[in-house]
Design an enzyme around this catalytic site. Structure first.
Site, PDB file in Angstrom:
ATOM      1  N   LYS A 122      10.157 -10.548  -1.455  1.00 58.40           N
ATOM      2  CA  LYS A 122       8.736 -10.735  -1.146  1.00 58.40           C
ATOM      3  C   LYS A 122       8.482 -12.124  -0.534  1.00 58.40           C
ATOM      4  O   LYS A 122       8.614 -13.146  -1.202  1.00 58.40           O
ATOM      5  CB  LYS A 122       7.951 -10.586  -2.454  1.00 58.40           C
ATOM      6  N   LYS A 134       1.172   1.780  -2.683  1.00 56.43           N
ATOM      7  CA  LYS A 134      -0.044   2.473  -3.167  1.00 56.43           C
ATOM      8  C   LYS A 134       0.274   3.924  -3.492  1.00 56.43           C
ATOM      9  O   LYS A 134      -0.157   4.460  -4.522  1.00 56.43           O
ATOM     10  CB  LYS A 134      -1.151   2.392  -2.108  1.00 56.43           C
ATOM     11  N   GLY A 164      -6.707  -6.686  -0.605  1.00 53.61           N
ATOM     12  CA  GLY A 164      -6.989  -8.000  -0.039  1.00 53.61           C
ATOM     13  C   GLY A 164      -8.321  -8.052   0.697  1.00 53.61           C
ATOM     14  O   GLY A 164      -9.087  -9.021   0.569  1.00 53.61           O
ATOM     15  N   ASN A 165      -8.612  -6.988   1.452  1.00 53.79           N
ATOM     16  CA  ASN A 165      -9.813  -6.953   2.280  1.00 53.79           C
ATOM     17  C   ASN A 165     -11.113  -7.029   1.503  1.00 53.79           C
ATOM     18  O   ASN A 165     -12.146  -7.376   2.052  1.00 53.79           O
ATOM     19  CB  ASN A 165      -9.842  -5.627   3.045  1.00 53.79           C
ATOM     20  N   LYS A 218       0.628  -5.533  -7.011  1.00 54.93           N
ATOM     21  CA  LYS A 218      -0.620  -5.257  -7.736  1.00 54.93           C
ATOM     22  C   LYS A 218      -0.918  -3.759  -7.849  1.00 54.93           C
ATOM     23  O   LYS A 218      -1.582  -3.347  -8.806  1.00 54.93           O
ATOM     24  CB  LYS A 218      -1.799  -6.021  -7.116  1.00 54.93           C
TER      25      LYS A 218
END
Ligand code: ADP
Ligand code: MG
Length: 333
Positions: A140, A287, A19-20, A225
């Site tokens: 979510k 991740k 996102g960053n 993602k």
């Protein structure tokens, strides 16, 4: 520098942008600010992309952007102007809008560097299983916060609403099923072979289910993602999966006095640390899971780092590098 292989023989590198990379909490919410932030990120990726050592695929999250699309949809619905957008369509809208931005910024940067390599975005559908347990118990949170009084209406649309843990109101929760198969992976492979830098699987991909005859239909869900990036990397037989986020490493004891950066770690050791609870479920957890899955399925390495350290991490000098357990690595791929 070693001479670069013909484009079709270069190893494939999948870079997942967090996102960053595109917008930060402190940024204003304009499109200009997103372009500016994306440009700054692309500057950091450019040396690796321009090195001609890799065929590059970029994937990206869409949290704030899909939130904006859904807010517009909601406000239009509340004004009686338009029906609400289904989530699969909202995700595809962000793939187009964000893909446009990334492909333009990347294309410009390549052009300015004298490298005339095109970038293209692939609208990507991802098959999920309609029996995935997350459809029974959606996990979510998505979109805006609603006051308690508006819930009746929303539940009539079949929405599952849950109270926010920090007391900011109620929020819609949707299923986050496992990605099973990336419909457009062969298209991505063709583009890579043709020398195109590809943007794919934006926002985790558009969730679809397949019927018995193989016809696809969108579903109300979102896909993680990082997990989809690992699947894409596997389906493309990529060499390396890089997950770029806010932090240079995955850490044990994150945020405590005992915090320690992980440099190189094998998948089994990483899973053991995950089982001890070192990686937060909604953030570093997926991740780490994605990084482990990719190397367990035969990938050479997964890297977790920030955009500033991409080049050094690929040279083995920065970031967290995840490799297969020694016994699995022996066979190669
Ligand atoms: P994305 O970049 O994909 O948006 P997130 O913001 O969801 O990623 O997740 C990255 C964040 O996870 C880091 O910025 C950090 O605050 C948090 N985090 C939680 N546990 C850990 C950990 N063990 N090591 C590193 N970061 C962690
Ligand atoms: Mg984030």
């Amino acid at each position: 520098m070693e001479p670069s292989a013909a484009p079709s023989r270069r190893p494939i590198l999948v870079i997942a942008l967090g996102g960053n990379a595109i917008t930060r909490a402190a940024d204003d919410r304009s499109v200009e600010a997103q372009f500016g932030r994306t440009r700054a990120t692309v500057e950091l990726l450019l040396p690796v992309i321009a090195s001609r050592r890799w065929r590059v695929v970029v994937t990206h999250g869409n949290g704030p952007q899909v939130g904006s699309v859904l807010l517009r949809s909601d406000l239009a619905a509340e004004a009686g102007a338009l029906p609400r957008l289904p989530i699969d369509v909202a995700v595809s809208d962000t793939q187009g809008g964000m893909g446009y931005m990334i492909q333009q910024v990347l294309g410009n940067a390549m052009w300015e560097a004298g490298l005339h390599q095109p970038a293209a975005t692939v609208i990507t559908q991802v098959i999920v299983d309609e029996h995935d347990p997350d459809f029974q118990d959606p996990s979510k949170p998505i979109g805006r916060f609603y006051p308690e009084g508006s819930l009746g209406d929303l539940q009539e649309h079949g929405w599952v609403m849950k109270p926010d843990e920090q007391g900011r109101g109620w929020r819609r929760v949707v299923p986050s099923p496992e990605p099973r198969e990336i419909v457009e992976a062969p298209v991505v492979a063709e583009l890579l072979a043709g020398g195109v830098i590809v943007v794919a699987c934006g926002g985790g991909g558009i969730p679809v289910v397949a019927d018995a005859a193989g016809s696809l239909e969108g579903v109300e869900a979102v896909i993680d993602k990082d997990l989809v990036s690992a699947l894409l990397a596997h389906e493309l037989k990529a060499d390396t999966l890089v997950i770029l986020t806010e932090v240079e490493h995955a850490y044990t004891g994150y945020g405590t006095e005992a915090q320690r950066a992980l440099d190189e770690v094998d998948a089994d050791a990483l899973r053991a640390l995950a089982a001890e609870g070192h990686f937060a479920p909604g953030s570093m957890g997926p991740k780490v899971e994605a990084a482990a899955r990719f190397v367990e399925a035969g990938g050479t390495q997964s890297i977790i780092t920030d955009p500033e350290h991409l080049g050094a991490a690929l040279d083995g000098r920065a970031g967290t590098r995840v490799v297969a357990a020694p016994t699995l690595a022996a066979g190669g791929r």
